[in-house]
Design a protein around this motif. Structure first.
Motif, PDB file in Angstrom:
ATOM      1  N   MET A   1       0.821  -1.265  -0.192  1.00 59.33           N
ATOM      2  CA  MET A   1       0.025   0.008  -0.083  1.00 59.33           C
ATOM      3  C   MET A   1       0.965   1.391   0.040  1.00 59.33           C
ATOM      4  SD  MET A   1      -2.843   1.223   2.624  1.00 59.33           S
ATOM      5  CE  MET A   1      -3.923   2.679   2.444  1.00 59.33           C
ATOM      6  N   SER A   2       0.576   2.304  -0.770  1.00 60.79           N
ATOM      7  CA  SER A   2       1.313   3.396  -0.840  1.00 60.79           C
ATOM      8  C   SER A   2       1.194   4.248   0.283  1.00 60.79           C
ATOM      9  CB  SER A   2       0.653   4.336  -2.207  1.00 60.79           C
ATOM     10  OG  SER A   2       1.513   5.532  -2.171  1.00 60.79           O
TER      11      SER A   2
ATOM     12  N   ALA B   1      12.506  18.668 -10.070  1.00 58.84           N
ATOM     13  CA  ALA B   1      12.004  18.555 -11.327  1.00 58.84           C
ATOM     14  C   ALA B   1      12.037  16.861 -11.298  1.00 58.84           C
ATOM     15  CB  ALA B   1      13.055  18.971 -12.632  1.00 58.84           C
ATOM     16  N   VAL B   2      13.044  16.372 -10.790  1.00 56.51           N
ATOM     17  CA  VAL B   2      13.005  14.707 -10.743  1.00 56.51           C
ATOM     18  C   VAL B   2      11.945  14.320  -9.741  1.00 56.51           C
ATOM     19  CG1 VAL B   2      14.247  12.675 -10.025  1.00 56.51           C
ATOM     20  CG2 VAL B   2      15.455  14.672 -10.944  1.00 56.51           C
ATOM     21  N   LEU B   3      11.777  14.904  -8.868  1.00 60.18           N
ATOM     22  CA  LEU B   3      10.609  14.744  -7.765  1.00 60.18           C
ATOM     23  C   LEU B   3       9.324  14.850  -8.575  1.00 60.18           C
ATOM     24  CD1 LEU B   3      11.485  16.161  -4.070  1.00 60.18           C
ATOM     25  CD2 LEU B   3      10.886  13.710  -4.620  1.00 60.18           C
ATOM     26  N   ASP B   4       8.940  15.952  -9.197  1.00 61.95           N
ATOM     27  CA  ASP B   4       7.852  16.157 -10.178  1.00 61.95           C
ATOM     28  C   ASP B   4       7.809  14.847 -11.074  1.00 61.95           C
ATOM     29  OD1 ASP B   4       5.885  16.938 -11.875  1.00 61.95           O
ATOM     30  OD2 ASP B   4       7.047  18.312 -12.835  1.00 61.95           O
ATOM     31  N   GLN B   5       8.553  14.365 -11.722  1.00 64.04           N
ATOM     32  CA  GLN B   5       8.528  12.914 -12.536  1.00 64.04           C
ATOM     33  C   GLN B   5       8.308  11.900 -11.854  1.00 64.04           C
ATOM     34  OE1 GLN B   5      11.853  12.873 -15.284  1.00 64.04           O
ATOM     35  NE2 GLN B   5      11.730  10.484 -15.411  1.00 64.04           N
ATOM     36  N   MET B   6       8.813  11.785 -10.781  1.00 62.92           N
ATOM     37  CA  MET B   6       8.794  10.629  -9.861  1.00 62.92           C
ATOM     38  C   MET B   6       7.332  10.464  -9.386  1.00 62.92           C
ATOM     39  SD  MET B   6      12.145   9.676  -7.880  1.00 62.92           S
ATOM     40  CE  MET B   6      13.556   8.750  -8.883  1.00 62.92           C
ATOM     41  N   LEU B   7       6.903  11.444  -8.689  1.00 61.61           N
ATOM     42  CA  LEU B   7       5.354  11.610  -8.083  1.00 61.61           C
ATOM     43  C   LEU B   7       4.633  11.384  -9.318  1.00 61.61           C
ATOM     44  CD1 LEU B   7       6.266  14.305  -5.599  1.00 61.61           C
ATOM     45  CD2 LEU B   7       5.958  11.882  -5.095  1.00 61.61           C
ATOM     46  N   THR B   8       4.664  11.930 -10.255  1.00 58.97           N
ATOM     47  CA  THR B   8       3.632  11.718 -11.483  1.00 58.97           C
ATOM     48  C   THR B   8       3.459  10.024 -11.763  1.00 58.97           C
ATOM     49  OG1 THR B   8       4.085  13.943 -12.319  1.00 58.97           O
ATOM     50  CG2 THR B   8       3.086  12.059 -13.905  1.00 58.97           C
ATOM     51  N   GLN B   9       4.844   9.544 -12.035  1.00 56.09           N
ATOM     52  CA  GLN B   9       4.763   8.041 -12.398  1.00 56.09           C
ATOM     53  C   GLN B   9       4.209   7.485 -11.223  1.00 56.09           C
ATOM     54  OE1 GLN B   9       9.020   7.271 -12.912  1.00 56.09           O
ATOM     55  NE2 GLN B   9       8.902   8.076 -15.154  1.00 56.09           N
ATOM     56  N   TRP B  10       4.450   7.721  -9.816  1.00 54.78           N
ATOM     57  CA  TRP B  10       3.977   7.102  -8.767  1.00 54.78           C
ATOM     58  C   TRP B  10       2.308   6.998  -8.785  1.00 54.78           C
ATOM     59  CZ3 TRP B  10       6.269   8.195  -3.265  1.00 54.78           C
ATOM     60  CH2 TRP B  10       5.723   7.417  -2.175  1.00 54.78           C
TER      61      TRP B  10
ATOM     62  N   SER C   1       0.911   4.674 -11.594  1.00 58.00           N
ATOM     63  CA  SER C   1       1.409   3.331 -11.684  1.00 58.00           C
ATOM     64  C   SER C   1       0.451   2.547 -10.720  1.00 58.00           C
ATOM     65  CB  SER C   1       2.731   3.301 -11.163  1.00 58.00           C
ATOM     66  OG  SER C   1       3.137   1.889 -10.894  1.00 58.00           O
ATOM     67  N   ASP C   2       0.117   1.159 -11.007  1.00 56.87           N
ATOM     68  CA  ASP C   2      -0.708   0.334 -10.562  1.00 56.87           C
ATOM     69  C   ASP C   2       0.336  -0.414  -9.662  1.00 56.87           C
ATOM     70  OD1 ASP C   2      -3.000   0.669 -11.818  1.00 56.87           O
ATOM     71  OD2 ASP C   2      -2.633  -0.552 -13.442  1.00 56.87           O
ATOM     72  N   ASP C   3       1.568  -0.444  -9.628  1.00 59.72           N
ATOM     73  CA  ASP C   3       2.679  -1.045  -9.067  1.00 59.72           C
ATOM     74  C   ASP C   3       3.670  -0.185  -8.574  1.00 59.72           C
ATOM     75  OD1 ASP C   3       4.236  -2.733  -7.576  1.00 59.72           O
ATOM     76  OD2 ASP C   3       4.962  -3.727  -9.371  1.00 59.72           O
ATOM     77  N   SER C   4       3.512   0.800  -7.523  1.00 59.94           N
ATOM     78  CA  SER C   4       4.328   1.742  -7.246  1.00 59.94           C
ATOM     79  C   SER C   4       5.544   1.682  -6.410  1.00 59.94           C
ATOM     80  CB  SER C   4       3.241   3.067  -6.609  1.00 59.94           C
ATOM     81  OG  SER C   4       2.835   2.364  -5.523  1.00 59.94           O
ATOM     82  N   GLU C   5       5.528   0.468  -5.943  1.00 58.23           N
ATOM     83  CA  GLU C   5       6.817   0.198  -4.893  1.00 58.23           C
ATOM     84  C   GLU C   5       8.191   0.550  -5.290  1.00 58.23           C
ATOM     85  OE1 GLU C   5       6.743  -3.890  -3.161  1.00 58.23           O
ATOM     86  OE2 GLU C   5       4.633  -3.893  -2.606  1.00 58.23           O
TER      87      GLU C   5
ATOM     88  N   SER D   1      12.610   4.356  -5.134  1.00 60.66           N
ATOM     89  CA  SER D   1      13.356   5.130  -5.534  1.00 60.66           C
ATOM     90  C   SER D   1      13.210   6.654  -5.395  1.00 60.66           C
ATOM     91  CB  SER D   1      13.507   5.257  -7.350  1.00 60.66           C
ATOM     92  OG  SER D   1      13.714   4.070  -8.044  1.00 60.66           O
ATOM     93  N   CYS D   2      12.169   7.040  -4.983  1.00 61.53           N
ATOM     94  CA  CYS D   2      11.908   8.317  -4.583  1.00 61.53           C
ATOM     95  C   CYS D   2      12.485   8.660  -2.835  1.00 61.53           C
ATOM     96  CB  CYS D   2      10.369   8.647  -4.425  1.00 61.53           C
ATOM     97  SG  CYS D   2      10.069  10.279  -4.057  1.00 61.53           S
ATOM     98  N   MET D   3      12.231   7.438  -2.389  1.00 59.82           N
ATOM     99  CA  MET D   3      12.899   7.510  -0.909  1.00 59.82           C
ATOM    100  C   MET D   3      14.501   7.619  -1.040  1.00 59.82           C
ATOM    101  SD  MET D   3      10.264   4.818   1.008  1.00 59.82           S
ATOM    102  CE  MET D   3      11.038   5.032   2.566  1.00 59.82           C
TER     103      MET D   3
END
Length: 225
Positions: free
Chosen positions: A1-2, A146-155, A158-162, A167-169
């Motif tokens: 769970m996210s 900018a990278v956080l923006d991209q990662m959080l968008t993908q997160w 995504s159906d499988d965000s683990e 990577s974000c952490m």
């Protein structure tokens, strides 16, 4: 769970995009007008509910409240904001709040030192690259957002965000948080305008919110400024 709800992800992603633009780019009248038109100060999410966050929002709101229309953006005030940004991050002379991580983490306060190389390796592993107009070290604080923006968008999508969450952490724990607090502290201390003083406080609260939500323990590191 996210660790973050969908709404929280969208809030953190949206603010990451704003912080990238504010911290990485020279200020423009269009930036200020966009803040006013979208009521950014009043709609800024509450990430921590802290006094620091409230103070940051009040400073930003007060600064933006001076301007109602773009034609009120005088040459003098535009110059003052540009000068504040330059003296914080680039000089002339020694910047007051150097934006590159390696300067804080390197004993000789060098650009593109070992920590920058480690960040580059992490980005290569993640398939992250930049198309920059200038030869800018990748550990500029504005690029992290900018990278956080991209990662959080993908997160959020995504159906499988683990894997994305992990990577974000890593990005936060190992590469940004060990030094960003000092950079933002210097920014708040030396800013001459309430705009950048407010942004510094709000950015601190933003990162504190992520630390709490993701249950992060930032790596400790010796800082050299």
């Amino acid at each position: 769970m996210s660790s973050l709800t969908e709404n929280e992800l969208l809030e953190y992603q949206g603010i990451a995009r704003i912080l990238h633009n504010v911290l990485f780019n020279d200020p423009t009248p269009e930036l200020i007008q966009g803040f006013i038109e979208h009521d950014v100060a009043q709609s800024w999410p509450e990430f921590t509910g802290s006094a620091r966050e409230s103070s940051g929002r009040e400073l930003l709101s007060g600064y933006l409240g001076q301007w109602t229309y773009l034609d009120q953006w005088t040459r003098d005030n535009q110059q003052a904001l540009k000068l504040d940004y330059a003296q914080l991050f680039y000089g002339p002379g020694e910047p007051n709040a150097v934006p590159w991580g390696s300067v804080y983490l390197s004993e000789r306060q060098l650009l593109n030192d070992k920590t920058t190389l480690a960040l580059k390796a992490f980005y290569q592993e993640q398939g992250i690259s930049f198309e920059l107009d200038t030869n800018q070290p990748v550990d500029h604080i504005g690029l992290f957002f900018a990278v956080l923006d991209q990662m959080l968008t993908q997160w959020a999508q995504s159906d499988d965000s683990e894997a994305i969450e992990r990577s974000c952490m890593i990005l936060l724990q190992q590469h940004l948080l060990p030094w960003s607090g000092r950079c933002l502290e210097l920014m708040a201390e030396h800013a001459k305008t309430d705009f950048y003083r407010g942004i510094a406080l709000l950015t601190q609260a933003y990162l504190e919110g992520l630390i709490q939500k993701l249950n992060l323990v930032p790596m400790t590191a010796r800082l050299y400024r």
